[in-house]
Design a protein around this motif. Structure first.
Motif, PDB file in Angstrom:
ATOM      1  N   ALA A 124     -13.200  63.627-160.187  1.00 37.22           N
ATOM      2  CA  ALA A 124     -13.613  62.192-160.412  1.00 37.22           C
ATOM      3  C   ALA A 124     -13.217  61.604-161.904  1.00 37.22           C
ATOM      4  CB  ALA A 124     -14.993  62.353-160.010  1.00 37.22           C
ATOM      5  N   GLY A 125     -13.537  62.685-162.836  1.00 37.13           N
ATOM      6  CA  GLY A 125     -13.202  62.313-164.359  1.00 37.13           C
ATOM      7  C   GLY A 125     -11.635  61.872-164.440  1.00 37.13           C
ATOM      8  N   VAL A 126     -10.794  62.441-163.690  1.00 37.69           N
ATOM      9  CA  VAL A 126      -9.370  62.041-163.746  1.00 37.69           C
ATOM     10  C   VAL A 126      -8.953  60.851-163.140  1.00 37.69           C
ATOM     11  CG1 VAL A 126      -6.986  62.568-162.978  1.00 37.69           C
ATOM     12  CG2 VAL A 126      -8.621  64.422-164.113  1.00 37.69           C
ATOM     13  N   VAL A 127      -9.513  60.621-161.885  1.00 42.12           N
ATOM     14  CA  VAL A 127      -9.289  59.204-161.501  1.00 42.12           C
ATOM     15  C   VAL A 127      -9.869  58.095-162.234  1.00 42.12           C
ATOM     16  CG1 VAL A 127      -8.678  60.109-159.218  1.00 42.12           C
ATOM     17  CG2 VAL A 127     -11.126  59.528-159.628  1.00 42.12           C
ATOM     18  N   SER A 128     -10.964  58.419-162.714  1.00 44.56           N
ATOM     19  CA  SER A 128     -11.765  57.320-163.313  1.00 44.56           C
ATOM     20  C   SER A 128     -11.122  57.102-164.639  1.00 44.56           C
ATOM     21  CB  SER A 128     -13.121  57.863-163.885  1.00 44.56           C
ATOM     22  OG  SER A 128     -13.777  56.890-164.541  1.00 44.56           O
ATOM     23  N   ALA A 129     -10.481  57.946-165.601  1.00 46.01           N
ATOM     24  CA  ALA A 129      -9.710  57.738-166.732  1.00 46.01           C
ATOM     25  C   ALA A 129      -8.628  57.030-166.548  1.00 46.01           C
ATOM     26  CB  ALA A 129      -9.588  58.924-167.312  1.00 46.01           C
ATOM     27  N   GLN A 130      -7.919  57.515-165.290  1.00 43.30           N
ATOM     28  CA  GLN A 130      -6.344  56.872-165.085  1.00 43.30           C
ATOM     29  C   GLN A 130      -6.764  55.487-164.748  1.00 43.30           C
ATOM     30  OE1 GLN A 130      -4.377  59.668-162.503  1.00 43.30           O
ATOM     31  NE2 GLN A 130      -3.457  60.686-164.148  1.00 43.30           N
ATOM     32  N   THR A 131      -7.562  55.232-163.961  1.00 44.88           N
ATOM     33  CA  THR A 131      -7.837  53.681-163.405  1.00 44.88           C
ATOM     34  C   THR A 131      -8.182  52.691-164.670  1.00 44.88           C
ATOM     35  OG1 THR A 131      -8.915  54.392-161.371  1.00 44.88           O
ATOM     36  CG2 THR A 131      -9.319  52.252-162.345  1.00 44.88           C
ATOM     37  N   MET A 132      -8.888  53.308-165.750  1.00 43.30           N
ATOM     38  CA  MET A 132      -9.338  52.424-166.906  1.00 43.30           C
ATOM     39  C   MET A 132      -8.156  52.430-167.580  1.00 43.30           C
ATOM     40  SD  MET A 132     -13.197  53.729-168.083  1.00 43.30           S
ATOM     41  CE  MET A 132     -12.996  55.742-167.883  1.00 43.30           C
ATOM     42  N   GLU A 133      -7.224  53.520-167.934  1.00 46.15           N
ATOM     43  CA  GLU A 133      -5.977  53.317-168.546  1.00 46.15           C
ATOM     44  C   GLU A 133      -5.045  52.184-168.055  1.00 46.15           C
ATOM     45  OE1 GLU A 133      -3.978  56.854-168.800  1.00 46.15           O
ATOM     46  OE2 GLU A 133      -4.774  57.422-171.023  1.00 46.15           O
ATOM     47  N   ALA A 134      -4.952  52.429-166.412  1.00 50.31           N
ATOM     48  CA  ALA A 134      -4.147  51.368-165.723  1.00 50.31           C
ATOM     49  C   ALA A 134      -4.707  49.864-166.070  1.00 50.31           C
ATOM     50  CB  ALA A 134      -4.176  51.679-164.382  1.00 50.31           C
ATOM     51  N   GLY A 171      -9.559  50.513-176.283  1.00 48.19           N
ATOM     52  CA  GLY A 171     -10.246  49.267-176.473  1.00 48.19           C
ATOM     53  C   GLY A 171     -10.838  48.411-175.405  1.00 48.19           C
ATOM     54  N   ALA A 172     -10.956  49.298-174.145  1.00 44.27           N
ATOM     55  CA  ALA A 172     -11.538  48.508-173.046  1.00 44.27           C
ATOM     56  C   ALA A 172     -12.959  47.974-173.193  1.00 44.27           C
ATOM     57  CB  ALA A 172     -11.200  49.560-171.793  1.00 44.27           C
ATOM     58  N   GLY A 173     -13.259  47.064-172.287  1.00 44.64           N
ATOM     59  CA  GLY A 173     -14.734  46.580-172.376  1.00 44.64           C
ATOM     60  C   GLY A 173     -15.440  47.100-171.107  1.00 44.64           C
ATOM     61  N   TRP A 174     -16.542  46.490-170.936  1.00 43.85           N
ATOM     62  CA  TRP A 174     -17.641  46.942-170.131  1.00 43.85           C
ATOM     63  C   TRP A 174     -16.978  46.650-168.468  1.00 43.85           C
ATOM     64  CZ3 TRP A 174     -20.720  50.832-170.914  1.00 43.85           C
ATOM     65  CH2 TRP A 174     -21.048  51.048-172.132  1.00 43.85           C
ATOM     66  N   GLY A 175     -16.309  45.600-168.527  1.00 45.93           N
ATOM     67  CA  GLY A 175     -15.763  45.301-166.964  1.00 45.93           C
ATOM     68  C   GLY A 175     -14.871  46.554-166.477  1.00 45.93           C
ATOM     69  N   VAL A 176     -13.992  46.951-167.438  1.00 40.89           N
ATOM     70  CA  VAL A 176     -12.989  48.130-166.874  1.00 40.89           C
ATOM     71  C   VAL A 176     -14.036  49.270-166.741  1.00 40.89           C
ATOM     72  CG1 VAL A 176     -11.270  49.597-168.008  1.00 40.89           C
ATOM     73  CG2 VAL A 176     -11.042  47.163-168.333  1.00 40.89           C
ATOM     74  N   ILE A 177     -15.021  49.610-167.845  1.00 47.59           N
ATOM     75  CA  ILE A 177     -15.717  50.680-167.562  1.00 47.59           C
ATOM     76  C   ILE A 177     -16.541  50.683-166.529  1.00 47.59           C
ATOM     77  CG2 ILE A 177     -17.857  52.005-168.750  1.00 47.59           C
ATOM     78  CD1 ILE A 177     -16.718  50.973-171.417  1.00 47.59           C
ATOM     79  N   THR A 178     -16.940  49.511-166.147  1.00 46.97           N
ATOM     80  CA  THR A 178     -17.903  49.809-164.840  1.00 46.97           C
ATOM     81  C   THR A 178     -17.008  50.020-163.472  1.00 46.97           C
ATOM     82  OG1 THR A 178     -19.298  47.906-165.499  1.00 46.97           O
ATOM     83  CG2 THR A 178     -19.141  48.215-163.377  1.00 46.97           C
ATOM     84  N   VAL A 179     -15.815  49.552-163.701  1.00 48.07           N
ATOM     85  CA  VAL A 179     -14.877  49.866-162.512  1.00 48.07           C
ATOM     86  C   VAL A 179     -14.321  51.320-162.523  1.00 48.07           C
ATOM     87  CG1 VAL A 179     -12.355  49.579-161.540  1.00 48.07           C
ATOM     88  CG2 VAL A 179     -13.738  47.669-162.339  1.00 48.07           C
ATOM     89  N   GLY A 180     -14.243  51.920-163.945  1.00 44.89           N
ATOM     90  CA  GLY A 180     -14.248  53.371-163.872  1.00 44.89           C
ATOM     91  C   GLY A 180     -15.365  54.171-163.129  1.00 44.89           C
ATOM     92  N   LEU A 181     -16.430  53.745-163.725  1.00 44.10           N
ATOM     93  CA  LEU A 181     -17.545  54.284-163.022  1.00 44.10           C
ATOM     94  C   LEU A 181     -17.535  54.326-161.501  1.00 44.10           C
ATOM     95  CD1 LEU A 181     -20.589  55.609-162.938  1.00 44.10           C
ATOM     96  CD2 LEU A 181     -21.473  53.450-163.350  1.00 44.10           C
ATOM     97  N   ILE A 182     -17.435  53.282-160.932  1.00 42.06           N
ATOM     98  CA  ILE A 182     -17.158  53.030-159.529  1.00 42.06           C
ATOM     99  C   ILE A 182     -16.275  53.938-158.831  1.00 42.06           C
ATOM    100  CG2 ILE A 182     -16.816  51.489-157.758  1.00 42.06           C
ATOM    101  CD1 ILE A 182     -18.053  49.246-159.095  1.00 42.06           C
ATOM    102  N   VAL A 183     -15.075  53.964-159.451  1.00 43.20           N
ATOM    103  CA  VAL A 183     -13.986  54.766-158.924  1.00 43.20           C
ATOM    104  C   VAL A 183     -14.260  56.372-159.172  1.00 43.20           C
ATOM    105  CG1 VAL A 183     -11.652  55.783-159.563  1.00 43.20           C
ATOM    106  CG2 VAL A 183     -12.082  53.333-159.513  1.00 43.20           C
ATOM    107  N   ALA A 184     -14.943  56.877-160.088  1.00 37.33           N
ATOM    108  CA  ALA A 184     -15.324  57.997-160.040  1.00 37.33           C
ATOM    109  C   ALA A 184     -16.496  58.643-159.161  1.00 37.33           C
ATOM    110  CB  ALA A 184     -16.101  58.209-161.457  1.00 37.33           C
ATOM    111  N   LEU A 185     -17.315  57.678-158.801  1.00 43.14           N
ATOM    112  CA  LEU A 185     -18.452  57.730-157.497  1.00 43.14           C
ATOM    113  C   LEU A 185     -17.659  57.758-156.525  1.00 43.14           C
ATOM    114  CD1 LEU A 185     -21.260  55.491-158.638  1.00 43.14           C
ATOM    115  CD2 LEU A 185     -20.955  57.986-159.160  1.00 43.14           C
ATOM    116  N   LEU A 186     -16.754  56.968-156.036  1.00 46.74           N
ATOM    117  CA  LEU A 186     -16.244  56.946-155.061  1.00 46.74           C
ATOM    118  C   LEU A 186     -15.288  58.213-154.820  1.00 46.74           C
ATOM    119  CD1 LEU A 186     -15.018  53.152-154.757  1.00 46.74           C
ATOM    120  CD2 LEU A 186     -16.667  54.429-153.425  1.00 46.74           C
ATOM    121  N   GLY A 187     -14.598  58.470-155.906  1.00 46.28           N
ATOM    122  CA  GLY A 187     -13.780  59.920-155.870  1.00 46.28           C
ATOM    123  C   GLY A 187     -14.550  61.117-155.259  1.00 46.28           C
TER     124      GLY A 187
END
Length: 350
Positions: free
Chosen positions: A98-108, A116-132
């Motif tokens: 979950a940490g890997v897919v979240s981090a890679q999603t935020m990078e992408a 330098g990503a903002g909270w919109g990208v961070i929120t997407v990263g959280l959702i991806v971690a939960l879904l993963g």
């Protein structure tokens, strides 16, 4: 005539109160949560005596709480699974995945560097971690509840598969560009001057899980299935669907633990969670949850989580080689299961 009658009534009340007090003390003495709490206190006193300059400090307390937060999420999910008389050996690997897919999603979403990503990208990263995490949990639940494969085999297989998938996605190299806003706010930020935000968030999730387990129909069905799955089925509970939901919940919490770990360490720490499965199971069993199902509390698991965390920190400060920590946790885990077996045999022989 009225005075002797009052005296007899008062004596009866006193006898009833005394019996109730003895029953309460007997239940308290038999509570594994109480004994686990006492063991934790003894460990803290012991390490404080060995390193009075380092162990009983605010900094060490904050570090213990922060490091225990991801493990607490794993233990909360594991509590639900073990109460159903199941087991989940995959939570540590699902955390990493979950940490890997979240981090890679935020990078992408940030063009290759998420610093330098903002909270919109961070929120997407959280959702991806939960879904993963949820995806692995649902897969485990379907194989256990529908395909009827033993939980030990299913989750042992997903333990290796989730870790292998994380390594395939990263070629075995940790993702190191985590949003600075996430690290500064959730990873190292504090509220009220001293309380880490990571701990507050983990505490809120734990309280919600405790409310669900102890006061809702979902929690009652979890206990019922662990006590006797066939009786639960005849009582109208959809056992298969409930088991899938329980394993999915455990996967979601493992995914959330992966996101918390990402926020704290600032990297995916692919090789840093080899003991998480053992520590999570040990924490739950030490907290009084029976491996045979039907018994357990979130409070006990919360106390149990700090046994491996305190051992880990105390051993380092005392100069003991850290390799002793899993040995000590394993020995305490076996002792806890042995005591649980004795308690069940004594109860069944009455």
């Amino acid at each position: 005539m009225s005075a002797p009658q009052r005296s007899a009534a008062d004596g009866s009340v006193a006898t009833t109160d005394s019996a109730a007090a003895k029953t309460f003390r007997a239940r308290l003495a038999a509570s594994p949560t109480l004994w686990t709490g006492l063991v934790l206190v003894v460990l803290c006193v012991l390490f404080s005596a060995v390193r009075p300059d380092a162990f009983p400090t605010l900094f060490n307390l904050q570090t213990l709480l922060v490091q225990a937060a991801p493990l607490l999420m794993l233990a909360v999910g594991m509590t639900f699974v073990i109460i159903t008389s199941g087991i989940d050996l995959s939570v540590g690997s699902v955390l990493v995945f979950a940490g890997v897919v979240s981090a890679q999603t935020m990078e992408a979403l940030s063009g290759g560097d998420a610093t330098g990503a903002g909270w919109g990208v961070i929120t997407v990263g959280l959702i991806v971690a939960l879904l993963g995490g949820a995806a692995w949990g649902v897969l485990n639940g379907l194989l256990v509840a529908v395909a009827k494969v033993p939980a030990l085999i299913v989750t042992l297989g997903s333990f290796g598969a989730a870790l292998g998938a994380a390594q395939l996605l990263t070629n075995g190299i940790d993702v190191r560009t985590v949003p600075a806003a996430l690290r500064e706010t959730l990873g190292t930020g504090t509220s009220f001057g001293v309380v880490p935000n990571l701990v507050i968030l983990a505490a809120i999730v734990t309280l919600i899980a405790g409310w669900v387990l102890h006061t809702t129909a979902f929690g009652r069905h979890t206990y019922a299935i662990g006590s006797n799955s066939e009786a639960a089925r005849r009582a109208g509970i959809n056992v298969s669907r409930h088991l899938v939901a329980v394993y999915a919940l455990t996967g979601v919490l493992a995914g959330f633990a992966g996101f918390l770990s990402l926020a704290y360490f600032g990297t995916t720490t692919i090789s840093g969670h080899s003991n998480d499965n053992l520590n999570a199971i040990a924490a739950v069993v030490l907290g009084g949850t029976s491996l045979f199902g039907g018994v357990g509390t979130i409070l006990g698991s919360v106390i149990g989580v700090f046994i491996p965390a305190v051992l880990d920190a105390g051993f380092v400060m005392a100069g003991v080689r850290p390799f002793w920590q899993p040995i000590a946790v394993g020995a305490v885990l076996v002792a806890a299961v042995w005591l649980d077996q004795r308690r069940r045999r004594n109860r069944n022989s009455r």
